[in-house]
Design an enzyme around this catalytic site. Structure first.
Site, PDB file in Angstrom:
ATOM      1  N   ASP A  77       0.805  -1.224   0.000  1.00  0.00           N
ATOM      2  CA  ASP A  77       0.000   0.000   0.000  1.00  0.00           C
ATOM      3  C   ASP A  77       0.838   1.274   0.000  1.00  0.00           C
ATOM      4  OD1 ASP A  77      -2.203  -1.716   0.158  1.00  0.00           O
ATOM      5  OD2 ASP A  77      -2.098  -1.731   2.345  1.00  0.00           O
TER       6      ASP A  77
ATOM      7  N   LYS B 221       1.788   2.150  -5.071  1.00  0.00           N
ATOM      8  CA  LYS B 221       2.345   1.613  -6.325  1.00  0.00           C
ATOM      9  C   LYS B 221       1.412   1.903  -7.489  1.00  0.00           C
ATOM     10  CE  LYS B 221       2.425  -2.475  -4.410  1.00  0.00           C
ATOM     11  NZ  LYS B 221       2.169  -2.149  -2.992  1.00  0.00           N
ATOM     12  N   GLY B 222       0.092   1.748  -7.243  1.00  0.00           N
ATOM     13  CA  GLY B 222      -0.901   1.961  -8.296  1.00  0.00           C
ATOM     14  C   GLY B 222      -0.755   3.349  -8.897  1.00  0.00           C
TER      15      GLY B 222
ATOM     16  N   GLY C  31      -4.545  -4.313  -3.667  1.00  0.00           N
ATOM     17  CA  GLY C  31      -5.539  -3.277  -3.919  1.00  0.00           C
ATOM     18  C   GLY C  31      -4.793  -2.027  -4.326  1.00  0.00           C
ATOM     19  N   HIS C  32      -4.882  -1.667  -5.603  1.00  0.00           N
ATOM     20  CA  HIS C  32      -4.116  -0.530  -6.116  1.00  0.00           C
ATOM     21  C   HIS C  32      -5.070   0.600  -6.496  1.00  0.00           C
ATOM     22  CE1 HIS C  32      -0.632  -3.448  -7.304  1.00  0.00           C
ATOM     23  NE2 HIS C  32      -0.897  -3.432  -6.017  1.00  0.00           N
ATOM     24  N   THR C  33      -4.829   1.774  -5.923  1.00  0.00           N
ATOM     25  CA  THR C  33      -5.727   2.909  -6.142  1.00  0.00           C
ATOM     26  C   THR C  33      -5.134   3.872  -7.157  1.00  0.00           C
ATOM     27  OG1 THR C  33      -6.168   2.730  -3.790  1.00  0.00           O
ATOM     28  CG2 THR C  33      -7.091   4.652  -4.904  1.00  0.00           C
TER      29      THR C  33
ATOM     30  N   ARG D 195       1.764 -29.222  -6.792  1.00  0.00           N
ATOM     31  CA  ARG D 195       1.558 -29.699  -8.160  1.00  0.00           C
ATOM     32  C   ARG D 195       0.197 -30.353  -8.384  1.00  0.00           C
ATOM     33  NH1 ARG D 195       7.103 -32.466  -7.456  1.00  0.00           N
ATOM     34  NH2 ARG D 195       6.152 -32.363  -5.395  1.00  0.00           N
TER      35      ARG D 195
ATOM     36  N   GLN E 151       1.908  -6.330  -3.557  1.00  0.00           N
ATOM     37  CA  GLN E 151       2.462  -6.616  -2.224  1.00  0.00           C
ATOM     38  C   GLN E 151       3.789  -5.858  -2.081  1.00  0.00           C
ATOM     39  OE1 GLN E 151       1.162  -9.605  -4.099  1.00  0.00           O
ATOM     40  NE2 GLN E 151      -0.638  -8.750  -3.164  1.00  0.00           N
TER      41      GLN E 151
ATOM     42  N   LYS F 270       3.064  10.265  -0.236  1.00  0.00           N
ATOM     43  CA  LYS F 270       2.329  10.716   0.960  1.00  0.00           C
ATOM     44  C   LYS F 270       3.139  11.610   1.893  1.00  0.00           C
ATOM     45  CE  LYS F 270      -1.508   8.097   1.630  1.00  0.00           C
ATOM     46  NZ  LYS F 270      -2.378   7.085   2.158  1.00  0.00           N
TER      47      LYS F 270
ATOM     48  N   GLY G 110       0.138  14.040  -3.010  1.00  0.00           N
ATOM     49  CA  GLY G 110      -1.318  13.908  -3.039  1.00  0.00           C
ATOM     50  C   GLY G 110      -1.689  12.696  -3.867  1.00  0.00           C
TER      51      GLY G 110
HETATM   52  P1  GDP Z   1      -0.761   0.290  -3.523  1.00  0.00           P
HETATM   53  O1  GDP Z   1      -1.343  -0.974  -3.016  1.00  0.00           O
HETATM   54  O2  GDP Z   1       0.716   0.364  -3.287  1.00  0.00           O
HETATM   55  O3  GDP Z   1      -1.112   0.604  -4.941  1.00  0.00           O
HETATM   56  O4  GDP Z   1      -1.398   1.445  -2.623  1.00  0.00           O
HETATM   57  P2  GDP Z   1      -2.952   1.614  -2.190  1.00  0.00           P
HETATM   58  O5  GDP Z   1      -3.707   2.132  -3.345  1.00  0.00           O
HETATM   59  O6  GDP Z   1      -3.446   0.386  -1.519  1.00  0.00           O
HETATM   60  O7  GDP Z   1      -2.810   2.686  -1.023  1.00  0.00           O
HETATM   61  C1  GDP Z   1      -2.231   3.927  -1.238  1.00  0.00           C
HETATM   62  C2  GDP Z   1      -3.234   5.031  -0.876  1.00  0.00           C
HETATM   63  O8  GDP Z   1      -2.560   6.263  -0.820  1.00  0.00           O
HETATM   64  C3  GDP Z   1      -4.328   5.217  -1.909  1.00  0.00           C
HETATM   65  O9  GDP Z   1      -5.496   5.641  -1.246  1.00  0.00           O
HETATM   66  C4  GDP Z   1      -3.781   6.331  -2.796  1.00  0.00           C
HETATM   67  O10 GDP Z   1      -4.802   7.067  -3.459  1.00  0.00           O
HETATM   68  C5  GDP Z   1      -3.085   7.182  -1.773  1.00  0.00           C
HETATM   69  N1  GDP Z   1      -1.904   7.942  -2.253  1.00  0.00           N
HETATM   70  C6  GDP Z   1      -0.915   7.544  -3.102  1.00  0.00           C
HETATM   71  N2  GDP Z   1       0.046   8.489  -3.175  1.00  0.00           N
HETATM   72  C7  GDP Z   1      -0.341   9.497  -2.356  1.00  0.00           C
HETATM   73  C8  GDP Z   1       0.250  10.754  -1.980  1.00  0.00           C
HETATM   74  O11 GDP Z   1       1.355  11.121  -2.403  1.00  0.00           O
HETATM   75  N3  GDP Z   1      -0.451  11.508  -1.079  1.00  0.00           N
HETATM   76  C9  GDP Z   1      -1.652  11.122  -0.566  1.00  0.00           C
HETATM   77  N4  GDP Z   1      -2.260  11.915   0.310  1.00  0.00           N
HETATM   78  N5  GDP Z   1      -2.227   9.952  -0.905  1.00  0.00           N
HETATM   79  C10 GDP Z   1      -1.584   9.158  -1.780  1.00  0.00           C
HETATM   80  P1  IMO Z   2      -0.822  -4.222  -2.293  1.00  0.00           P
HETATM   81  O1  IMO Z   2      -0.417  -4.710  -3.664  1.00  0.00           O
HETATM   82  C1  IMO Z   2      -0.879  -4.783   2.015  1.00  0.00           C
HETATM   83  C2  IMO Z   2      -0.774  -8.873   3.538  1.00  0.00           C
HETATM   84  C3  IMO Z   2      -2.019  -9.248   4.302  1.00  0.00           C
HETATM   85  C4  IMO Z   2      -1.416 -10.177   5.333  1.00  0.00           C
HETATM   86  C5  IMO Z   2      -0.353 -10.921   4.517  1.00  0.00           C
HETATM   87  C6  IMO Z   2      -0.802 -12.279   3.997  1.00  0.00           C
HETATM   88  O2  IMO Z   2      -2.113  -3.514  -2.238  1.00  0.00           O
HETATM   89  O3  IMO Z   2       0.300  -3.465  -1.660  1.00  0.00           O
HETATM   90  P2  IMO Z   2      -2.428 -12.956   2.009  1.00  0.00           P
HETATM   91  O4  IMO Z   2      -3.892 -12.702   1.812  1.00  0.00           O
HETATM   92  O5  IMO Z   2      -1.567 -12.428   0.920  1.00  0.00           O
HETATM   93  O6  IMO Z   2      -2.132 -14.396   2.309  1.00  0.00           O
HETATM   94  O7  IMO Z   2      -2.064 -12.150   3.358  1.00  0.00           O
HETATM   95  O8  IMO Z   2      -0.041 -10.081   3.430  1.00  0.00           O
HETATM   96  N1  IMO Z   2      -0.992  -8.360   2.163  1.00  0.00           N
HETATM   97  C7  IMO Z   2      -0.994  -7.056   1.854  1.00  0.00           C
HETATM   98  N2  IMO Z   2      -0.869  -5.963   2.646  1.00  0.00           N
HETATM   99  N3  IMO Z   2      -0.983  -4.623   0.683  1.00  0.00           N
HETATM  100  C8  IMO Z   2      -1.075  -5.706  -0.127  1.00  0.00           C
HETATM  101  O9  IMO Z   2      -1.044  -5.595  -1.475  1.00  0.00           O
HETATM  102  C9  IMO Z   2      -1.116  -6.994   0.450  1.00  0.00           C
HETATM  103  N4  IMO Z   2      -1.224  -8.245  -0.041  1.00  0.00           N
HETATM  104  C10 IMO Z   2      -1.129  -9.063   1.026  1.00  0.00           C
HETATM  105  O10 IMO Z   2      -2.617  -8.121   4.909  1.00  0.00           O
HETATM  106  O11 IMO Z   2      -0.752  -9.441   6.328  1.00  0.00           O
HETATM  107 MG    MG Z   3      -2.844  -1.669  -1.766  1.00  0.00          MG
END
Ligand code: GDP
Ligand code: IMO
Ligand code: MG
Length: 424
Positions: free
Chosen positions: A13, A16-17, A40-42, A142, A223, A330, A415
């Site tokens: 989180d 990356k998205g 979950g990529h936003t 397997r 991840q 962030k 942001g």
């Molecule tokens: P990912 O899993 O690495 O793609 O990240 P997520 O989407 O799960 O979580 C990142 C969160 O931070 C999302 O809600 C994004 O919209 C938000 N975000 C990403 N970059 C920034 C930033 O530079 N500033 C702020 N305030 N939010 C950000």
């Molecule tokens: P993104 O791509 C944050 C964490 C789970 C748990 C552990 C094992 O959005 O960064 P799993 O369901 O994979 O067997 O859970 O890994 N986890 C993540 N945490 N962001 C993710 O993906 C994650 N994918 C798995 O919360 O701790």
């Molecule tokens: Mg995520």
């Protein structure tokens, strides 16, 4: 033929998205190589928010080829849900391909994920309960079902009957759960196979051909390094290799294709799920970061644990991934805090300072973070578009992170929107 990898350096989180979405505008192909809908990529574009779990973040550009590699585990039901929700918002998925070797998350994997977590009680991992671990278990045992099988009804029925019979035995006799009606599952999933069939193509070949043709490729990490099955905080990890090296195995390309590896970090640290977190803040500052940063899971909605930036773990990521640059997201979330802290080392029980992230939780458990303190900032930085526009306190913070992590900070997020980025 630039081929960039974007990888998570912390516990996921990191944004990356958003970074992929920005860089995808300059690429022709975007590839996911491992993990599943635990990710979950936003992506935020002009106030519109998209949350992607399996489909590469490049999908928002109509002209990009989006590929899902062999190392991904794919839940067909969820995947079709994602296809439909993108279609409802007018996003075309005609440029999407899935490798026939990718493994299928079956409904028993999801049930077994939940049952085994329940069985562990207080020692649970805190998984996303998406069936990820059990699907990778079958892959390495397997006995997994692959996309190729799913789109060939006779092969699929035979394999699903064989493995389903064993899964039912485990679910009922080991965990006391309810058995699946295998013929119902086969019927339902055969229909999913029909929907997926037009998307199936050899992703290894497509990536190779794109590379040969000099096209720009983006590999979208999911991840993160500290969730890697070997180099993360085992056993509190996921079941795959989210490292840069995992991209090659999960796509079917040789390492010489890769030209640039970018690690994404937050200006602080978060983690969902259980496991060690040396710089965790269990106080008002931690709550403030969670609320200001909207730190609630994209996939499960769970509140994310929050803490200070940990240079020990990011240095670990620089090393195991061979990072060329860092994207620090962030930074804006830290606005309004009087003092910022960064962990620069771990103090061991014997008083020595550990500079490298230890391989086992036993070694980590006696360690305490050693902090360096920085002056905070109160200015709104969400409109800054160059490093020089940032307040001096921010500049000092970033320059010190660069030194501590031994890696250039190439991008700074101020942001969530795709425009809220500083490139250096
Ligand atoms: P990912 O899993 O690495 O793609 O990240 P997520 O989407 O799960 O979580 C990142 C969160 O931070 C999302 O809600 C994004 O919209 C938000 N975000 C990403 N970059 C920034 C930033 O530079 N500033 C702020 N305030 N939010 C950000
Ligand atoms: P993104 O791509 C944050 C964490 C789970 C748990 C552990 C094992 O959005 O960064 P799993 O369901 O994979 O067997 O859970 O890994 N986890 C993540 N945490 N962001 C993710 O993906 C994650 N994918 C798995 O919360 O701790
Ligand atoms: Mg995520």
């Amino acid at each position: 033929m630039p081929a960039n990898i974007v990888i998570g350096t912390q516990w996921g989180d990191e944004g990356k998205g958003k970074i992929i979405d920005i860089l995808a505008s300059r690429a022709e192909v975007v590839v996911r190589s491992q993990g599943g809908n635990n990710a979950g990529h936003t992506v935020v574009n002009n106030g519109e928010t998209y949350k992607l779990h399996l489909i590469p973040s490049g999908i928002l550009y109509p002209d990009k080829l989006c590929l899902i590699g062999a190392g991904v585990v794919l839940d067909p039901k969820d995947f079709i849900g994602e296809l439909n929700s993108l279609a409802e918002r007018g996003v075309s998925t005609s440029n999407l391909k899935i490798d026939p070797r990718a493994h299928v998350v079956m409904p028993w994997h999801i049930v077994l994920d939940g049952l085994s977590e329940e069985f562990r009680g207080n020692s649970d991992i805190g998984t996303t309960k998406r069936g990820i671990g059990p699907t990778y278990m079958d892959k390495y045992e397997r006995c997994g079902i692959r996309i190729y099988d799913l789109i060939n009804p006779e092969v699929f029925a035979e394999k699903a009957r064989a493995t389903g019979k064993l899964k039912n035995k485990i679910i009922t006799e080991v965990y006391g759960g309810n058995a699946f009606d295998l013929e119902e599952v086969i019927k339902e999933y055969t229909e999913y196979g029909k929907i997926l069939a037009p998307y199936v193509a050899d992703v290894s070949v497509l990536t190779y051909e794109a590379s040969k043709a000099g096209k720009t490729i983006m590999f979208e990490g999911a991840q993160a390094t500290l969730l890697d099955i070997d180099f993360g905080t085992y056993p509190y990890v996921t079941s795959s290799h989210p490292l840069s090296a995992g991209v090659c195995v999960g796509t079917g390309v040789g390492p010489k294709v890769i030209t640039n590896i970018i690690g994404v970090a937050k200006a602080y640290t978060t983690r969902v799920g259980k496991g060690p977190f040396p710089t965790e803040l269990d106080d008002e500052t931690g709550d403030k970061i969670r609320n200001v940063g909207g730190e609630f899971g994209t996939t499960t909605g769970r509140p994310r644990r929050t803490g200070w930036f940990d240079a020990v773990i990011v240095r670990h990521s620089v090393r195991v991934n061979g990072l060329d640059g860092l994207a620090i997201n962030k930074l804006d979330t830290l606005c309004g805090l009087d003092t910022l802290k960064v962990c620069v080392g771990y103090k061991m029980p014997d008083g020595n300072i550990l500079e490298n992230f230890p391989p086992t939780l036993e070694e980590l458990s006696g360690c305490l973070p050693v902090y360096e303190e920085f002056e905070g900032f109160n200015e709104d930085i969400t409109g800054c578009r160059s490093f020089e526009e940032l307040p001096e306190a921010c500049q000092k913070y970033i320059l010190r992170l660069e030194e501590l992590c031994d890696c250039k900070v190439a991008m700074i997020g101020v942001g969530p929107d795709r425009t809220q980025i500083i490139e250096r």
